[in-house]
Scaffold this motif. Structure first.
Motif, PDB file in Angstrom:
ATOM      1  N   THR A 124       0.863  -1.181   0.000  1.00 61.94           N
ATOM      2  CA  THR A 124       0.000   0.000   0.000  1.00 61.94           C
ATOM      3  C   THR A 124       0.899   1.229   0.000  1.00 61.94           C
ATOM      4  N   VAL A 125       0.306   2.403  -0.001  1.00 60.35           N
ATOM      5  CA  VAL A 125       1.101   3.635   0.018  1.00 60.35           C
ATOM      6  C   VAL A 125       1.737   3.901   1.377  1.00 60.35           C
ATOM      7  N   SER A 126       1.304   3.194   2.407  1.00 62.34           N
ATOM      8  CA  SER A 126       1.873   3.388   3.737  1.00 62.34           C
ATOM      9  C   SER A 126       3.199   2.651   3.863  1.00 62.34           C
ATOM     10  N   GLU A 127       3.847   2.836   4.990  1.00 65.98           N
ATOM     11  CA  GLU A 127       5.108   2.144   5.275  1.00 65.98           C
ATOM     12  C   GLU A 127       4.881   0.719   5.757  1.00 65.98           C
ATOM     13  N   LEU A 128       3.618   0.334   5.964  1.00 63.84           N
ATOM     14  CA  LEU A 128       3.316  -0.975   6.536  1.00 63.84           C
ATOM     15  C   LEU A 128       3.781  -2.111   5.650  1.00 63.84           C
ATOM     16  N   CYS A 129       4.353  -3.101   6.289  1.00 59.48           N
ATOM     17  CA  CYS A 129       4.624  -4.384   5.659  1.00 59.48           C
ATOM     18  C   CYS A 129       4.315  -5.441   6.709  1.00 59.48           C
ATOM     19  N   LEU A 130       4.168  -6.668   6.290  1.00 60.18           N
ATOM     20  CA  LEU A 130       3.764  -7.711   7.231  1.00 60.18           C
ATOM     21  C   LEU A 130       4.810  -7.944   8.319  1.00 60.18           C
ATOM     22  N   GLY A 131       6.063  -7.996   7.956  1.00 57.57           N
ATOM     23  CA  GLY A 131       7.106  -8.149   8.971  1.00 57.57           C
ATOM     24  C   GLY A 131       7.125  -6.970   9.929  1.00 57.57           C
ATOM     25  N   GLY A 132       6.900  -5.776   9.396  1.00 55.98           N
ATOM     26  CA  GLY A 132       6.845  -4.586  10.235  1.00 55.98           C
ATOM     27  C   GLY A 132       5.686  -4.622  11.208  1.00 55.98           C
ATOM     28  N   LEU A 133       4.549  -5.162  10.786  1.00 56.77           N
ATOM     29  CA  LEU A 133       3.414  -5.293  11.710  1.00 56.77           C
ATOM     30  C   LEU A 133       3.739  -6.262  12.838  1.00 56.77           C
ATOM     31  N   ILE A 134       4.384  -7.370  12.522  1.00 54.77           N
ATOM     32  CA  ILE A 134       4.801  -8.323  13.565  1.00 54.77           C
ATOM     33  C   ILE A 134       5.735  -7.613  14.541  1.00 54.77           C
ATOM     34  N   LYS A 135       6.704  -6.882  14.000  1.00 53.29           N
ATOM     35  CA  LYS A 135       7.659  -6.162  14.845  1.00 53.29           C
ATOM     36  C   LYS A 135       6.937  -5.143  15.720  1.00 53.29           C
ATOM     37  N   HIS A 136       6.052  -4.360  15.122  1.00 51.64           N
ATOM     38  CA  HIS A 136       5.329  -3.329  15.858  1.00 51.64           C
ATOM     39  C   HIS A 136       4.495  -3.920  16.994  1.00 51.64           C
ATOM     40  N   VAL A 137       3.743  -4.967  16.707  1.00 50.65           N
ATOM     41  CA  VAL A 137       2.877  -5.549  17.734  1.00 50.65           C
ATOM     42  C   VAL A 137       3.710  -6.118  18.878  1.00 50.65           C
ATOM     43  N   ALA A 138       4.847  -6.732  18.568  1.00 48.43           N
ATOM     44  CA  ALA A 138       5.722  -7.251  19.624  1.00 48.43           C
ATOM     45  C   ALA A 138       6.276  -6.117  20.486  1.00 48.43           C
TER      46      ALA A 138
END
Length: 168
Positions: free
Chosen positions: A43-57
Motif C-alpha cells: 500500500t502507500v503506507s510504510e506498513l509491511c507484514l514483517g513490520g506489523l509483527i515487529k510493531h505488535v511485539a
C-alpha cells in the motif's frame, strides 16, 4: 511454575486465550511468506507484514512493562518510529516471529501472576486524559484490541501480495 504448567481459570484464562487467538490470526497471516514478501509494501503506507509483527511485539512489550512498572518502565527504551513498521537490513521474518513469541510468553506469565486491578498512571501524551490511570486489565484489553486491529491490517496486506485471505 510456567503458564503452561498452571491451569488458568475465569478472567485470566479468558484474557490469555483471547489474546492468544488474535496473536494466532496475525501469525497465520504471514505463514509461508519469504522475507522479501514479508518486507514488501503493498500500500502507500510504510506498513509491511514483517513490520506489523515487529510493531505488535514492541507495543505488547512496552505495555506489559507499563503494567509492571508504570510509565517510566514503559518509556525506558526509545521507540524507533521510522523503522517500527518495516523490516530493516538484517531482520528476518523468522527472527521477528521468534521475538514476538518471547514477548507473548512473558505476557502470558504476567497475566497469570499480576493483580489485574493494579493500576499505573498513564504517561503524559496528547492521546491520554491527563492524570488517568489504567489497570492491568485495561492494558490487556488494549493489547487484545491492538493485536486484532493489526491482524486485520495484515490480512489486507497479505491479500495484496498473493491473494491469500487469512481472516475470511
Amino acid at each position: 511454575m510456567t503458564t503452561s504448567e498452571r491451569v488458568l481459570t475465569g478472567e485470566r484464562a479468558d484474557l490469555t486465550q483471547t489474546l492468544g487467538r488474535h496473536r494466532g490470526f496475525l501469525r497465520q497471516t504471514v505463514r509461508g511468506l519469504t522475507d522479501e514478501q514479508a518486507a514488501a509494501r503493498t500500500t502507500v503506507s510504510e506498513l509491511c507484514l514483517g513490520g506489523l509483527i515487529k510493531h505488535v511485539a514492541v507495543i505488547e512489550d512496552r505495555w506489559m512493562r507499563f503494567a509492571v512498572g508504570g510509565a517510566e518502565a514503559m518509556q525506558s527504551e526509545p521507540l524507533d518510529w521510522v523503522n517500527g513498521f518495516r523490516m530493516v537490513e538484517g531482520e528476518t521474518l523468522a527472527g521477528l516471529l521468534d521475538h514476538y513469541a518471547q514477548v507473548a510468553a512473558r505476557t502470558d506469565e504476567l497475566i497469570a501472576t499480576l493483580d489485574l486491578d493494579a493500576a499505573q498512571a498513564l504517561p503524559v501524551a496528547p492521546w491520554f486524559e491527563p492524570g488517568a490511570s489504567w489497570s492491568v486489565r485495561r492494558v490487556l484489553l488494549h493489547l487484545v484490541a491492538e493485536t486484532s486491529q493489526h491482524a486485520g491490517h495484515a490480512d489486507i496486506l497479505r491479500e495484496a501480495i498473493d491473494g491469500t485471505k487469512t481472516m475470511g
